[in-house]
Design an enzyme around this catalytic site. Structure first.
Site, mmCIF file in Angstrom:
data_model
loop_
_atom_site.group_PDB
_atom_site.id
_atom_site.type_symbol
_atom_site.label_atom_id
_atom_site.label_comp_id
_atom_site.label_asym_id
_atom_site.label_seq_id
_atom_site.Cartn_x
_atom_site.Cartn_y
_atom_site.Cartn_z
ATOM 1 C CG HIS A 47 17.211 3.563 80.411
ATOM 2 N ND1 HIS A 47 16.223 4.129 79.756
ATOM 3 C CD2 HIS A 47 17.801 4.556 81.121
ATOM 4 C CE1 HIS A 47 16.338 5.398 79.635
ATOM 5 N NE2 HIS A 47 17.074 5.673 80.764
ATOM 6 C CG ASP A 80 13.959 8.907 80.051
ATOM 7 O OD1 ASP A 80 14.280 9.641 80.782
ATOM 8 O OD2 ASP A 80 14.987 8.059 79.504
HETATM 9 ZN ZN LIG Z 1 16.075 8.901 82.975
#
Ligand SMILES: [Zn+2]
Length: 443
Positions: A265, A316
């Site tokens: 991220h 994800d």
């Molecule tokens: Zn994750």
């Protein structure tokens, strides 16, 4: 030896070439020739062939949440409550079925290698299963049956938040301390198409003094080390308050960053965080379809890359499984933020989706159509309504900015055909398998 003949193939720095013969010996590419006629007996790959796609960040069980978590208002934290409700219910058997169907969906989307960030280790009350790695083994076997490579990134998870006790399903995640985590993970036995890597779940879930053993475990084995970082501003605030450092600064101080490390991220890396991730040559895995679904924000991908970090991509939470969508979102989100076009070349985004993703998962010999590399490749149809009109000179751009997972026609992993004409040869009807597996785990 097996021969494949691609109408067009994307060859990295050499761009898109026509008439490409790929000679495969066992699981590796022996030779790649361009401008060739189709050899007799070669398998014809109609469309544009590219190296297999790497999905560098996955939580397989989140696939069950698709659609459900889009129904109401909320934040990352309300989404997490929904996610925990599924985490609570999974057993090694139901997890195996769900992961197998999810990895099969990935194969259909052209993904040949998944980085599975795995933290659901133990029974409901936190006690270990008789076979301590029952859940991890279920994931390894699911990937094997779905025909794709896996790097099982086994995550150390010890606390329920910065300086907070574990609560509810989080007890399933914890080994008690990092030494016991290392002991359990060392017992995992991956086969030839699987690797094991390490993960620190986040600065929320692993106190600084417990990071050392995880870093050491990965260093001893030269294994990948992944960590969620600064997806949410709330994490930054609590980390700063507790330790007087941002999450990235804390990871740097504890020796976590480096070329084998992937920061997942890095949406809000804060002052100095971009420079630290860049100078340490860490990878940064962005997951834009999840980050936009959760309302996380837009990560500074271009600035991170300029500083020296390598971009990789992951689906994800599996709001969708489509690496082309992840790739174009990197550029398109940047356009929305800056009100300007052209931050990323299509070839750079394809590198993130192929070679750089594989490297970050511990497969530096995959993700390239090159002699000696693993014979993993994906062919995208150019005769679908969506892709029709694509000429060789614009094929890379059409791929990144228009193709979808549904345009993937053939997939080969380690020299073995896994998907032919959009059909999964090992799993069969993937939709039905997903339906069943999801029905069995949803509350
Ligand atoms: Zn994750």
């Amino acid at each position: 030896m097996t021969q494949y003949y691609a109408d067009l193939a994307w060859l990295g720095a050499n761009g898109v070439q026509a008439g490409v013969v790929i000679d495969v010996d066992g699981e590796r590419i022996r030779e790649v020739r361009t401008g060739a006629e189709a050899p007799a007996g070669a398998t014809h790959l109609r469309g544009l062939t590219l190296p297999g796609l790497a999905n560098s960040h996955s939580h397989a069980f989140h696939r069950a949440l698709r659609g459900h978590v889009q129904r109401r208002r909320g934040s990352f934290w309300t989404w997490r409550d929904d996610m925990y409700a599924v985490a609570e219910r999974l057993t090694p058997d139901t997890y195996h079925a769900l992961a197998l169907a999810t990895y099969a969906e990935m194969a259909l989307a052209g993904i040949t290698c998944v980085g599975e960030f795995h933290y659901l280790h133990h029974t409901g009350d936190g006690a270990p299963y008789g076979e301590a790695n029952a859940m991890g083994d279920a994931l390894l076997d699911a990937a094997r049956q779905a025909g794709i490579r896996i790097t099982l990134l086994d995550a150390c998870y010890l606390s329920g938040g910065v300086d907070a006790p574990l609560a509810g399903p989080q007890r399933r995640f914890s080994d008690g301390n990092a030494e016991r985590w290392a002991e359990r993970v060392s017992a995992l036995k991956p086969d030839g198409r699987a690797r094991v890597g390490a993960a620190i779940h986040s600065v929320r879930a692993v106190p600084p003094h417990e990071m050392g053993p995880v870093v050491a475990w990965a260093a001893e084995r030269e294994a990948p080390l992944h960590v969620h970082v600064s997806e949410q501003r709330a994490e930054n605030e609590s980390c700063q308050q507790m330790y007087g450092l941002s999450p990235v600064q804390l990871l740097e101080e504890r020796g976590v960053l480096g070329p084998r490390t992937t920061a997942v991220h890095a949406t809000h890396p804060q002052v100095g965080g971009i420079a630290l991730l860049g100078a340490s040559q860490s990878n940064v895995c962005m997951c834009p379809t999840t980050e936009r679904d959760l309302g996380d924000g837009i990560g500074p991908a271009r600035r991170l890359a300029r500083a020296g970090a390598k971009l990789t991509l992951g689906s994800d939470s599996h709001a969708v499984i489509d690496i082309f969508e992840e790739a174009r979102a990197i550029e398109l989100d940047e356009r929305l933020r800056t009100e300007r076009r052209g931050h990323w070349e299509a070839a750079e985004l394809l590198a993130a989706a192929t070679y750089d993703g594989h490297s970050s998962l511990g497969w530096p010999d995959a993700g390239r159509l090159d002699a000696g590399c693993l014979a993993d490749f994906t062919t995208v149809a150019l005769d679908t309504p969506r892709m029709a009109g694509t000429r060789p000179e614009i094929a890379a751009e059409a791929l990144v900015f228009a193709a979808s997972a549904a345009d993937v026609r053939h997939v080969v992993v380690g020299g073995r055909e896994v998907v032919r004409d959009g059909y999964h040869l090992l799993v069969g009807d993937v939709g039905t398998k997903l339906n069943r597996a999801i029905r069995d785990v949803m509350p």
